[in-house]
Enzyme design. Structure first.
Site, short mmCIF file in Angstrom:
data_model
loop_
_atom_site.label_atom_id
_atom_site.label_comp_id
_atom_site.label_asym_id
_atom_site.label_seq_id
_atom_site.Cartn_x
_atom_site.Cartn_y
_atom_site.Cartn_z
N GLU A 21 5.00 6.58 -13.30
CA GLU A 21 4.28 6.01 -14.37
C GLU A 21 4.32 4.65 -14.02
O GLU A 21 3.96 3.33 -15.04
CB GLU A 21 5.18 6.46 -15.50
N LEU A 22 5.60 3.83 -14.06
CA LEU A 22 5.84 2.37 -13.84
C LEU A 22 5.16 1.28 -13.14
O LEU A 22 4.49 0.78 -13.74
CB LEU A 22 7.20 2.03 -12.84
N LYS A 23 4.46 1.77 -11.90
CA LYS A 23 3.36 1.29 -11.99
C LYS A 23 1.52 1.23 -12.54
O LYS A 23 1.01 0.42 -12.69
CB LYS A 23 2.23 2.34 -10.03
N ILE A 444 -6.61 -8.79 9.28
CA ILE A 444 -6.62 -8.08 9.98
C ILE A 444 -6.60 -6.62 10.17
O ILE A 444 -6.06 -5.55 10.69
CB ILE A 444 -4.73 -8.31 9.12
N SER A 446 -7.53 -4.32 7.03
CA SER A 446 -8.85 -3.46 5.52
C SER A 446 -9.26 -4.61 4.78
O SER A 446 -8.54 -5.84 4.73
CB SER A 446 -7.44 -2.71 5.22
N GLU A 497 -12.43 0.49 6.72
CA GLU A 497 -11.00 0.68 6.66
C GLU A 497 -11.41 1.32 5.45
O GLU A 497 -10.40 2.38 4.80
CB GLU A 497 -9.30 0.60 7.45
N HIS A 707 -0.25 -11.07 -1.15
CA HIS A 707 0.73 -10.24 -1.67
C HIS A 707 0.64 -10.86 -3.06
O HIS A 707 0.93 -10.63 -4.47
CB HIS A 707 1.63 -10.24 -1.45
N CYS A 739 -1.99 -9.94 6.25
CA CYS A 739 -2.27 -9.03 5.97
C CYS A 739 -2.91 -8.60 5.50
O CYS A 739 -4.10 -9.44 6.03
CB CYS A 739 -0.79 -8.19 5.29
#
Length: 765
Positions: A21-23, A444, A446, A497, A707, A739
């Protein structure tokens, strides 16, 4: 047995919600589709449910302030006013906008005035776990101020529900140990005296509100500390003990060892010790008689059911000698690191499921132990019988051991871990074969896992999309990604990917000895959750796993496409690992399986194969005394994976969000031809480890912080590469993001990669 009350204590509970739920609340807020009030409602609901669940399970010491919207270290930095300039903070209460800008970067504006783009704080691993925390940035002479009272607010929120809790606070010494100096060469620990009054103020308010106990987490007590750092604990708690309620000082993730005298000398009412990764040696003999001991006997970092009968037998003499009121039964650490409820796994094999305990089940185990130790085994005979049967069934199960795997592992020789030629000879052969320009560009691995990709995967998993249609969809996504990379001029391509759900799960699903959950989510950082595989038995590869997709992607371009694999150490460290054999043995089993895949990719024609070891450093023991043994078997596992190829085949590896200075020799010993690392947030500071050591092989320092949602400009990337050129020779330097790009959207990725290629071309010019 004593009839006195014996407490079952929880040190912290998962924040994310059983259904994530938090996500979803966070991502809806960030997308602008819901407001702050909706996010606050979800957070309040999760806290209430966590408290009530623990109460219903028989936990008598329930934590509060273990909940965070993003990260508990960030919460602490914000609470004490450790907010760098440029985030729109004027010294008062900290807005959600500023909070999330610190976490994710982005544009800050208030009262219609923009403060411009901000970068996210640096991120790194929380001790030796796979949880990431945001690194506080401090300046010399930093002043601190109490900007909010979140621990008090959450304590009062629980109290209004009729639940007395023990507030959890990250300790001041650990907070400063985790922080970094933003400018200048000074130790953040030198700021302790200025920080303590802020902590004392908060603790005094908790005490005034009626809190009897407070849990102060000081996991730094299990690290190698200097005499100055040990003295800092003495200074800190001499101050805090005067203002605080009773203090339960919690250390975890290892034993205090040579810090034990410091720990036992502090003026606190209780200490917590991790007995899954440490022992009681020295504690019982030297602990003051009135000191409450919190014993971390339930593993807070793994999912195996505990041997409750053995634990009761082990602890019963201690409880009888010390008194039940001086003992608390606890998990080894916060349950943040395990999934929430194994009962949700209705599709999991019943035999395997009976061997497991997630957070809810660990609460049951704690309550059983507390009752059994206080009243005797007869009081919990049914629970002990079920646990005994599960333990015995797992030990006897024929699905756990594979004789062929054991025989193959026993036959491995040192020659199997060495490339044919040294790097200095290999590199010339690789350059001739690949014919890449200076500052070669790549990614990297993906590319964005869009809503369309996730929907197609979900439809396939539910049977609503047949295999042929799903394959066609994935081929289209792959071909589009190859065409995009060619269009913008990347030099070494990846297939994207799209067929992979996760960089570890994808491989584990094709290897024997692995099991997977549907709801076994744990938090990696922010709204990024992962479902670690469960390694329950010997590991082997039954068929090629990636060759077909690599062959399809390579058929769409004349440029080299990297074969993309996850390395054995990362698969190990990002899984819940069996505890009946040594981790090194399981890692070597995985290495042999991935070695077979490497050789099959080379046979198919792959000129470059990347074996990601993103998690190599996070498995490093917290004490230096254990480093050599770990690094020896970890490096050997990587070399076993990579060393079966010809010298002309270029082996890449990738590591993210790690400090490399202290393990650089081990990284060099891995002997990868090219390593790519995160460096954008640190502004290339992490390269200092490679240049000071004179790292011999090639390096791709990240120039794009994936990120954060912000899109770096060509100029920013050029500036980062200019800094890299001050540290590396041009021929060693690759250009790539920090990344993989699966968590970003194409609207962010496309312009960022265009800028990255432009930056590389500018350097060539």
């Amino acid at each position: 047995m004593s009839n006195d009350k014996l407490a079952a204590a929880s040190l912290g509970f998962p924040r994310i919600g059983a259904r994530r739920e938090l996500k979803f609340a966070l991502e809806s807020y960030w997308a602008g589709t819901s407001g702050a009030a909706s996010l606050a409602d979800t957070a309040e609901h999760l806290r209430r449910r966590n408290w009530l669940t623990q109460q219903e399970k028989g936990i008598t010491v329930i934590p509060s302030n273990d909940f965070s919207l993003y990260d508990h270290v960030l919460d602490t930095a914000v609470m004490v006013g450790a907010i760098p300039e440029g985030y729109g903070w004027d010294g008062g209460a900290v807005s959600l906008e500023t909070y999330f800008a610190l976490a994710r970067g982005g544009e800050i504006a208030d009262c219609g005035h923009s403060h411009g783009e901000t970068r996210a704080l640096e991120m790194t691993k929380w001790f030796d776990t796979n949880y990431h925390y945001l690194v506080p940035e401090l300046t010399e002479g930093q002043s601190f101020t109490l900007t909010g009272l979140k621990p008090l607010e959450h304590y009062l929120e629980a109290k209004a529900l009729g639940i007395e809790t023990r507030p959890v606070i990250l300790g001041p010494v650990t907070f400063l140990k985790l922080a970094k100096a933003r400018q200048g060469d000074f130790s953040p620990l030198s700021l302790l005296e200025g920080l303590l009054p802020v902590y004392a103020d908060l603790l005094a308010q908790l005490k005034a509100a009626g809190a009897e106990w407070v849990q102060i987490d000081e996991p730094a007590l299990v690290l190698d500390l200097t005499d100055e750092e040990r003295a800092a604990f003495a200074r800190a708690y001499a101050v805090l003990a005067q203002a605080a309620p009773k203090i339960m000082l919690a250390s975890y993730f290892a034993a205090p060892e040579d810090n034990l005298d410091t720990l036992l000398s502090l003026p606190v009412a209780g200490i917590h010790v991790d007995l899954k990764r440490g022992t009681l040696s020295g504690i019982l003999e030297n602990a003051p008689a009135d000191l409450v001991l919190s014993l971390g006997v339930i593993d807070g970092r793994n999912v195996w059911r505990a041997d409750l009968s053995a634990i009761i037998d082990r602890l019963a003499p201690l409880v009888a000698a010390r008194g039940a009121n001086k003992i608390q039964i606890a998990p080894s650490c916060s349950l943040l690191h395990v999934p929430i409820d194994v009962d949700l796994e209705t599709g999991l094999d019943p035999e395997l499921k009976s061997w497991l305990a997630f957070a809810n089940q660990k609460l049951d185990e704690l309550a059983t132990l507390a009752t059994g130790l206080a009243l005797g085994k007869g009081a919990v005979a049914k629970a002990l019988g079920e646990a005994d049967a599960a333990i015995a069934g797992r030990a006897a199960s024929k699905r756990v051991h594979n004789e062929d795997v054991a025989a193959r592992l026993a036959a491995v020789t040192e020659a199997d871990r060495r490339r044919g030629k040294a790097f200095a000879e290999r590199v010339a052969l690789q350059h001739e074969r690949l014919n890449l320009p200076a500052f070669p560009t790549t990614t990297i691995g993906s590319f964005p896992q869009t809503v369309g990709v996730r929907k197609a995967r979900a439809a396939f998993n539910k049977g609503a999309l047949d295999g042929a249609a799903y394959r066609t969809f994935l081929e289209q996504e792959t071909a589009t990604a190859i065409a995009f990379q060619e269009e913008i001029g990347l030099d070494v391509l990846v297939h994207g990917e799209f067929e992979r759900n996760d960089m570890v799960q994808y491989f584990g699903e094709q290897l024997s000895g692995f099991a997977f959950t549907r709801h076994g989510w744990v938090q990696s950082y922010g709204s990024r959750y992962v479902r670690p595989p469960i390694i329950f038995g010997d590991v082997a590869r039954e068929a090629p796993m990636t060759v077909d997709w690599w062959r399809f992607a390579q058929s769409k371009t004349e440029k080299p496409v990297k074969g993309m694999l996850t390395g054995p150490v990362t698969i190990l460290n990002w899984s819940f690992v069996r505890d009946d054999i040594a981790r090194a043995e399981t890692c070597a089993q995985i290495a042999l399986a991935i070695r077979d895949e490497v050789k099959d990719l080379e046979t198919a024609g792959a000129k470059i194969i990347q074996i990601d070891e993103a998690a190599l450093r996070e498995g490093l023991p917290l004490r230096r005394s254990g480093w050599k043994a770990y690094l020896d078997w970890a490096v050997n596992a990587f070399r076993l994976t990579a060393s079966g190829v010809a010298d002309e085949t270029q082996i890449h590896t990738h590591m993210c969000y790690s400090e490399f200075n202290d393990i650089i020799e081990a990284i060099a010993a891995m002997d990868a031809d090219v390593i790519s690392i995160e460096t954008s947030r640190s502004k290339m500071e992490l390269l200092d480890a490679f240049t000071g050591f004179d790292y011999p092989n090639e390096i791709g320092p990240g120039v794009y912080d994936i990120h954060s949602p912000r899109i770096p400009t060509t100029g920013e990337m050029t500036d980062l590469l200019t800094l890299a050129r001050e540290r590396l020779t041009d021929r060693k330097l690759w250009v790539n993001p920090d990344c993989g790009l699966k968590t970003r959207g194409w609207d962010e990725v496309k312009p960022a990669l265009v800028h990255m290629v432009e930056a590389a071309r500018a350097l060539r010019g």
